[in-house]
Scaffold this motif. Structure first.
Motif, PDB file in Angstrom:
ATOM      1  N   GLY A 136       0.827  -1.190   0.000  1.00 55.08           N
ATOM      2  CA  GLY A 136       0.000   0.000   0.000  1.00 55.08           C
ATOM      3  C   GLY A 136       0.864   1.243   0.000  1.00 55.08           C
ATOM      4  O   GLY A 136       2.049   1.198   0.346  1.00 55.08           O
ATOM      5  N   TYR A 137       0.290   2.359  -0.375  1.00 57.74           N
ATOM      6  CA  TYR A 137       1.076   3.574  -0.571  1.00 57.74           C
ATOM      7  C   TYR A 137       0.422   4.690   0.247  1.00 57.74           C
ATOM      8  O   TYR A 137      -0.665   5.161  -0.098  1.00 57.74           O
ATOM      9  N   ASN A 138       1.070   5.089   1.323  1.00 59.69           N
ATOM     10  CA  ASN A 138       0.544   6.135   2.188  1.00 59.69           C
ATOM     11  C   ASN A 138       1.179   7.467   1.832  1.00 59.69           C
ATOM     12  O   ASN A 138       2.330   7.729   2.183  1.00 59.69           O
ATOM     13  N   VAL A 139       0.441   8.285   1.115  1.00 63.11           N
ATOM     14  CA  VAL A 139       0.921   9.619   0.754  1.00 63.11           C
ATOM     15  C   VAL A 139      -0.269  10.579   0.862  1.00 63.11           C
ATOM     16  O   VAL A 139      -0.806  11.070  -0.135  1.00 63.11           O
ATOM     17  N   PRO A 140      -0.727  10.818   2.095  1.00 70.12           N
ATOM     18  CA  PRO A 140      -1.974  11.561   2.298  1.00 70.12           C
ATOM     19  C   PRO A 140      -1.957  12.972   1.742  1.00 70.12           C
ATOM     20  O   PRO A 140      -3.005  13.495   1.345  1.00 70.12           O
ATOM     21  N   GLN A 141      -0.780  13.587   1.680  1.00 69.86           N
ATOM     22  CA  GLN A 141      -0.712  14.956   1.173  1.00 69.86           C
ATOM     23  C   GLN A 141      -1.050  15.029  -0.310  1.00 69.86           C
ATOM     24  O   GLN A 141      -1.410  16.090  -0.827  1.00 69.86           O
ATOM     25  N   ALA A 142      -0.954  13.913  -1.017  1.00 65.82           N
ATOM     26  CA  ALA A 142      -1.262  13.894  -2.445  1.00 65.82           C
ATOM     27  C   ALA A 142      -2.599  13.219  -2.750  1.00 65.82           C
ATOM     28  O   ALA A 142      -3.249  13.548  -3.744  1.00 65.82           O
ATOM     29  N   VAL A 143      -3.002  12.277  -1.902  1.00 68.83           N
ATOM     30  CA  VAL A 143      -4.166  11.442  -2.202  1.00 68.83           C
ATOM     31  C   VAL A 143      -5.379  11.805  -1.349  1.00 68.83           C
ATOM     32  O   VAL A 143      -6.521  11.640  -1.773  1.00 68.83           O
ATOM     33  N   GLY A 144      -5.126  12.298  -0.137  1.00 66.45           N
ATOM     34  CA  GLY A 144      -6.234  12.633   0.744  1.00 66.45           C
ATOM     35  C   GLY A 144      -6.695  11.483   1.618  1.00 66.45           C
ATOM     36  O   GLY A 144      -7.705  11.593   2.314  1.00 66.45           O
ATOM     37  N   VAL A 145      -5.982  10.369   1.573  1.00 68.22           N
ATOM     38  CA  VAL A 145      -6.294   9.202   2.394  1.00 68.22           C
ATOM     39  C   VAL A 145      -5.079   8.897   3.252  1.00 68.22           C
ATOM     40  O   VAL A 145      -3.964   8.775   2.732  1.00 68.22           O
ATOM     41  N   ALA A 146      -5.272   8.789   4.557  1.00 69.62           N
ATOM     42  CA  ALA A 146      -4.171   8.465   5.465  1.00 69.62           C
ATOM     43  C   ALA A 146      -4.346   7.049   6.000  1.00 69.62           C
ATOM     44  O   ALA A 146      -5.437   6.669   6.425  1.00 69.62           O
ATOM     45  N   ILE A 158      -5.760  -8.696   4.912  1.00 69.12           N
ATOM     46  CA  ILE A 158      -6.173  -9.092   3.560  1.00 69.12           C
ATOM     47  C   ILE A 158      -5.116 -10.029   2.979  1.00 69.12           C
ATOM     48  O   ILE A 158      -3.935  -9.684   2.937  1.00 69.12           O
ATOM     49  N   PRO A 159      -5.487 -11.220   2.533  1.00 71.90           N
ATOM     50  CA  PRO A 159      -4.502 -12.108   1.897  1.00 71.90           C
ATOM     51  C   PRO A 159      -3.851 -11.403   0.703  1.00 71.90           C
ATOM     52  O   PRO A 159      -4.543 -10.897  -0.176  1.00 71.90           O
ATOM     53  N   GLY A 160      -2.546 -11.337   0.730  1.00 74.06           N
ATOM     54  CA  GLY A 160      -1.828 -10.700  -0.372  1.00 74.06           C
ATOM     55  C   GLY A 160      -1.368  -9.292  -0.083  1.00 74.06           C
ATOM     56  O   GLY A 160      -0.507  -8.757  -0.784  1.00 74.06           O
ATOM     57  N   PHE A 161      -1.921  -8.640   0.949  1.00 76.14           N
ATOM     58  CA  PHE A 161      -1.463  -7.297   1.320  1.00 76.14           C
ATOM     59  C   PHE A 161      -0.333  -7.473   2.321  1.00 76.14           C
ATOM     60  O   PHE A 161      -0.530  -8.051   3.393  1.00 76.14           O
ATOM     61  N   CYS A 162       0.865  -6.965   1.988  1.00 74.91           N
ATOM     62  CA  CYS A 162       2.017  -7.312   2.829  1.00 74.91           C
ATOM     63  C   CYS A 162       2.607  -6.155   3.622  1.00 74.91           C
ATOM     64  O   CYS A 162       3.281  -6.382   4.631  1.00 74.91           O
ATOM     65  N   THR A 163       2.388  -4.914   3.213  1.00 78.13           N
ATOM     66  CA  THR A 163       3.029  -3.794   3.908  1.00 78.13           C
ATOM     67  C   THR A 163       2.474  -2.488   3.369  1.00 78.13           C
ATOM     68  O   THR A 163       1.676  -2.468   2.418  1.00 78.13           O
ATOM     69  N   VAL A 164       2.910  -1.387   3.966  1.00 76.14           N
ATOM     70  CA  VAL A 164       2.612  -0.066   3.452  1.00 76.14           C
ATOM     71  C   VAL A 164       3.908   0.708   3.300  1.00 76.14           C
ATOM     72  O   VAL A 164       4.811   0.601   4.132  1.00 76.14           O
ATOM     73  N   LYS A 165       4.003   1.453   2.208  1.00 80.71           N
ATOM     74  CA  LYS A 165       5.092   2.408   2.039  1.00 80.71           C
ATOM     75  C   LYS A 165       4.591   3.750   2.547  1.00 80.71           C
ATOM     76  O   LYS A 165       3.599   4.288   2.044  1.00 80.71           O
ATOM     77  N   ASP A 166       5.270   4.290   3.556  1.00 82.13           N
ATOM     78  CA  ASP A 166       4.848   5.548   4.145  1.00 82.13           C
ATOM     79  C   ASP A 166       5.665   6.700   3.588  1.00 82.13           C
ATOM     80  O   ASP A 166       6.854   6.836   3.873  1.00 82.13           O
ATOM     81  N   SER A 167       5.020   7.527   2.773  1.00 85.84           N
ATOM     82  CA  SER A 167       5.648   8.721   2.224  1.00 85.84           C
ATOM     83  C   SER A 167       4.992   9.978   2.776  1.00 85.84           C
ATOM     84  O   SER A 167       5.033  11.042   2.156  1.00 85.84           O
ATOM     85  N   GLY A 168       4.382   9.850   3.953  1.00 82.39           N
ATOM     86  CA  GLY A 168       3.734  11.002   4.547  1.00 82.39           C
ATOM     87  C   GLY A 168       4.717  12.055   5.012  1.00 82.39           C
ATOM     88  O   GLY A 168       4.386  13.234   5.089  1.00 82.39           O
ATOM     89  N   GLY A 169       5.927  11.633   5.379  1.00 82.91           N
ATOM     90  CA  GLY A 169       6.961  12.591   5.772  1.00 82.91           C
ATOM     91  C   GLY A 169       6.961  12.966   7.237  1.00 82.91           C
ATOM     92  O   GLY A 169       7.726  13.829   7.646  1.00 82.91           O
ATOM     93  N   ASP A 170       6.125  12.311   8.047  1.00 81.44           N
ATOM     94  CA  ASP A 170       6.041  12.595   9.479  1.00 81.44           C
ATOM     95  C   ASP A 170       6.605  11.392  10.232  1.00 81.44           C
ATOM     96  O   ASP A 170       5.984  10.321  10.261  1.00 81.44           O
ATOM     97  N   LEU A 171       7.777  11.572  10.836  1.00 85.58           N
ATOM     98  CA  LEU A 171       8.439  10.448  11.502  1.00 85.58           C
ATOM     99  C   LEU A 171       7.611   9.911  12.665  1.00 85.58           C
ATOM    100  O   LEU A 171       7.557   8.702  12.891  1.00 85.58           O
TER     101      LEU A 171
END
Length: 295
Positions: A136-146, A158-171
């Protein structure tokens, strides 16, 4: 990070373009070979840094097919298969699977899509029908979904969902995702060293386009828990990685890659090449990286 299939550094490779704005497959091969020689063992094809949003579906598929053929099992392959329609995500994912990709990266629904947790879970449940592990791709500043910790727990069920890439920029928010004990990948260039120390499971890193040797060395030091060496290496990267995050991200990566010798042409329209004053600022921020990467 060793048990995670996408551990270590996964390069969000810049898609090369020629003077007419067409994908330059010859340059793609040259760059991939150089990156592999520099120690890169994971690639993201048709990434955000690679201008996925400005590639047609056919162009993206051609890029993935060619890139996978060049890599030929020598590195992990992640393909971005994001699309507005989940049916297109599934179709693109199946194409990536046919090209021997190891996983796909998928944005949550965007442009007036659902923003409630149930809608996001339903979307990724459908996307998983493509048959490859989903990042999954976490980039709320561009997509509006956090993607929050509670939502991450639901998604990883969910079978097959393995991780999220966090590009939100907030440590702090990324650390809260990591504390779930579930795999989390960092996608924010200016947080890399801190995210590694916090325990992220892997990296998807656009800035590595212009510093492959140095970024590989940093990740190897972190894997050995040599934090003093991590801090020393990060000192040579921190200025330019922070500059990227201040704006004009994709254009800056393309310009820096050209300055260091990993040129991919100019970014495709509607993006424009960086103005001369911004390039000069970027060159100063690169510091010794130009000589380090040429060595």
């Amino acid at each position: 990070m060793s048990d995670f299939p996408f551990s270590g550094l996964n390069l969000a490779i810049a898609t090369p373009f020629d003077a007419q704005g067409r994908i330059d497959l010859g340059r793609l091969e040259q760059n991939i070979e150089r990156y592999i020689a520099a120690g890169i063992r994971g690639f993201v094809l048709s990434s955000g840094t690679g201008m996925h949003a400005y590639l047609s579906a056919d162009e993206s598929k051609s890029l993935v097919k060619k890139g996978a053929k060049i890599i030929n099992g020598r590195a992990k392959i992640i393909v971005q298969t994001s699309a507005l329609l989940v049916e297109d995500v599934v179709e693109r994912t199946r194409h990536a699977k046919d090209c021997s990709a190891d996983g796909v990266m998928v944005l949550p629904p965007f442009f007036e899509g659902p923003t409630d947790d149930r809608g996001i879970v339903d979307f990724y449940t459908e996307a998983a029908k493509g048959g490859l592990p989903i990042i999954g791709y976490n980039v709320p500043q561009a997509v509006g979904v956090a993607i929050t910790p509670s939502l991450l727990r639901e998604l990883c069920a969910i079978p097959g969902f393995c991780t999220v890439k966090d590009s939100g920029g907030d440590l702090g928010k990324q650390a809260s995702l990591i504390r779930t004990g579930l795999p989390v990948m960092n996608g924010a260039d200016h947080l890399v060293a801190y995210a590694l120390y916090a325990g992220c499971s892997g990296l998807i890193w656009g800035g590595a386009n212009f510093a492959p040797r140095t970024t590989v060395a940093l990740v190897e030091a972190a894997a050995s828990k040599d934090w003093a060496d991590v801090r020393k290496i990060w000192a040579s990267l921190e200025h330019v990685m922070s500059l990227l995050w201040e704006g004009d991200y994709v254009q800056s990566v393309y310009a820096a890659a050209d300055l260091v010798g990993y040129g991919a042409g100019s970014p495709r329209k509607p993006l424009r090449a960086l103005p001369a004053d911004r390039v000069a600022t970027l060159r100063r921020a690169l510091g010794t990286l130009v000589e380090r990467e040429a060595a």
